[in-house]
Design a protein around this motif. Structure first.
Motif, PDB file in Angstrom:
ATOM      1  N   GLY A 153      -6.042   8.145   2.837  1.00 33.32           N
ATOM      2  CA  GLY A 153      -7.197   7.401   3.317  1.00 33.32           C
ATOM      3  C   GLY A 153      -7.911   6.653   2.645  1.00 33.32           C
TER       4      GLY A 153
ATOM      5  N   MET B 131      -7.461  11.710  11.082  1.00 36.91           N
ATOM      6  CA  MET B 131      -8.271  10.277  10.285  1.00 36.91           C
ATOM      7  C   MET B 131      -8.204   9.650  11.289  1.00 36.91           C
ATOM      8  SD  MET B 131      -6.724   9.501   7.112  1.00 36.91           S
ATOM      9  CE  MET B 131      -6.678   7.385   7.801  1.00 36.91           C
TER      10      MET B 131
ATOM     11  N   MET C  71      -3.231   3.571   9.617  1.00 40.42           N
ATOM     12  CA  MET C  71      -4.678   4.510  10.051  1.00 40.42           C
ATOM     13  C   MET C  71      -4.694   4.263   8.990  1.00 40.42           C
ATOM     14  SD  MET C  71      -5.848   5.521  13.551  1.00 40.42           S
ATOM     15  CE  MET C  71      -7.017   6.745  12.492  1.00 40.42           C
ATOM     16  N   ALA C  72      -4.046   4.908   7.815  1.00 39.10           N
ATOM     17  CA  ALA C  72      -4.627   5.124   6.159  1.00 39.10           C
ATOM     18  C   ALA C  72      -4.711   3.746   5.619  1.00 39.10           C
ATOM     19  CB  ALA C  72      -3.537   5.696   5.778  1.00 39.10           C
ATOM     20  N   THR C  73      -3.904   2.529   5.887  1.00 37.82           N
ATOM     21  CA  THR C  73      -3.970   1.506   5.497  1.00 37.82           C
ATOM     22  C   THR C  73      -4.687  -0.067   6.571  1.00 37.82           C
ATOM     23  OG1 THR C  73      -1.845   0.749   6.111  1.00 37.82           O
ATOM     24  CG2 THR C  73      -2.623   1.965   4.244  1.00 37.82           C
ATOM     25  N   LYS C  74      -4.551  -0.045   7.349  1.00 33.51           N
ATOM     26  CA  LYS C  74      -4.798  -1.040   8.302  1.00 33.51           C
ATOM     27  C   LYS C  74      -6.258  -1.534   8.797  1.00 33.51           C
ATOM     28  CE  LYS C  74      -0.319  -2.572   7.804  1.00 33.51           C
ATOM     29  NZ  LYS C  74       0.470  -3.087   9.484  1.00 33.51           N
TER      30      LYS C  74
ATOM     31  N   ASP D  28       0.801  -1.234  -0.132  1.00 30.65           N
ATOM     32  CA  ASP D  28       0.011  -0.169  -0.043  1.00 30.65           C
ATOM     33  C   ASP D  28       0.578   1.581   0.207  1.00 30.65           C
ATOM     34  OD1 ASP D  28      -3.223  -1.233   0.240  1.00 30.65           O
ATOM     35  OD2 ASP D  28      -2.262  -2.155   2.517  1.00 30.65           O
TER      36      ASP D  28
END
Lengths: 233, 233
Positions: free
Chosen positions: A189, A145, B145-148, A69
């Motif tokens: 995100g 976020m 935070m953005a990927t998991k 990612d």
DNA sequence: ACGGGTATTTGATCTAAAACAAGCTTCCGA
DNA sequence: TCGGAAGCTTGTTTTAGATCAAATACCCGT
């Protein structure tokens, strides 16, 4: 090495407050180079050989996860330092850097950092200030976020880009480099699909105009309201 | 001022490499103070009067949004610097700091920072290194935070706490200060309900044991797998 | 030992946004 | 000017996790 006149560059933020003599000396140690669009300047995990000052153009700083990612940590603009791993006591670059358009930049060998602290403390202090403001900015993004929903994050990201790098046109504020839906999703995100839907909705309301890798903000105040989460329809 | 023997404190990371004489001098300028549990050390937006070195205990660093949402930026442990706004060129604290247990800390007046850079450059360098590693850590959290997904983030957060501040007991690794479901949700950007459900599920699988403001990791390897997202059931 | 406040658990429902799935547009090079 | 690649849009389905709503457990002070 300086085709660049020292007097032209003297008010770039990282050089603020440096005396003329030191500035000339510092510039004489730099290498100036042009990077064409899409070129990789350095890679995550690679040994940190240099640090950079962007003179013209835009650079994307990208973090890649083991799973593949990709997240865009920030965009670097005109007059900003980047790749300053040495100032942070790191031996390797913690991210990739790729040009978003054609760029011109200065670079110094990383091993010079020790000398710089001693001989040009003002420059060192300015650099640390940059690090400090990036830490703050990153922390703010983290809070965003954790607490805001996708539309607000996208609004905020676009607003910031428009403010930092926007160019006034007759239609509004144009983000001055090619940026795709995918890029925006990697900054916020989310997925490119969601970004596309959001932009379509905004376009219908007349808040933005957008096309292929191109976004113009026509109603920045409306966008600011969306970013703050004050408007829901 | 130092009831603290300089030789005891000499290998705290921020003091690494400082010569004996400078260390004694530096310590003589510090104030040592005890803070009872739950006490606020400084507040977001307040003028930065001091910077701190935690000698014993744990401190929560908290960001608050205009909407009143709270995010725990990090926990400070034993031997770590915090409140170092001055080193970042900031005039105000960017976050709250609250003790998680009873603490002892040293503090220096913020206005001393200029002197410190000149007279104790090694300490200054160590401080900047701290800033650098926090920037990295924060950026990694942002990527996470953005990927998991939530479960992975919670696993990661607990794993880190266990590694950094855990105490071995006969049941496993106990996180050595009171931490609620709410606290964990504020570290990972979720709700206390979701954290509670996750911990219940883990407890059933024998990965953790937990009670009121208390978590013991019994199978850290399993938890590491969860954090990596390699296990789904 | 009791009572009230704080923390936790757990069920039920709802929803934002991801995932899945096509189709369409724009651009560029041959 | 044609064809294919890259980027964008949009419809449908699915789901992780939030929200709503109680009930329960634990802790501390009196």
């Amino acid at each position: 090495m300086s085709l660049l006149d020292a007097s032209l560059i003297a008010d770039v933020p990282p050089f603020r407050g440096i005396n003329r003599e030191n500035l000339v000396e510092l510039l004489s140690k730099a290498k100036s180079e042009r990077y064409e669009i899409g070129r990789t300047i350095f890679c995550q995990g690679e040994e940190a050989h240099s640090f950079f000052l962007l003179l013209d153009g835009h650079v994307r700083v990208i973090k890649v996860t083991p799973e593949g990612d990709q997240v865009i940590a920030r965009y670097i603009s005109n007059g900003e330092l980047f790749g300053i791993a040495h100032a942070l006591g790191l031996e390797r670059y913690p991210a990739n850097a790729v040009t978003a358009v054609d760029c011109v930049m200065l670079s110094w060998p990383g091993k010079l950092w020790g000398t710089i602290i001693e001989k040009y403390p003002t420059f060192a202090t300015n650099t640390y200030q940059t690090v400090g403001s990036r830490l703050q900015e990153t922390q703010n993004k983290l809070v965003e976020m954790a607490t805001k929903r996708v539309e607000q994050r996208v609004a905020n990201a676009i607003l910031k880009l428009a403010n930092q790098t926007g160019r006034k046109t007759d239609e509004g504020i144009l983000i001055d480099f090619p940026i795709s839906r995918q890029n925006i999703s990697e900054m916020t995100g989310t997925t490119l699909h969601t970004v596309s839907r959001i932009l379509s909705a905004w376009e219908n309301k007349g808040i933005v105009k957008s096309g292929r890798k191109k976004i113009t903000v026509t109603e920045d105040h409306q966008l600011a309201l969306l970013a703050a989460g004050e408007l829901y329809n």
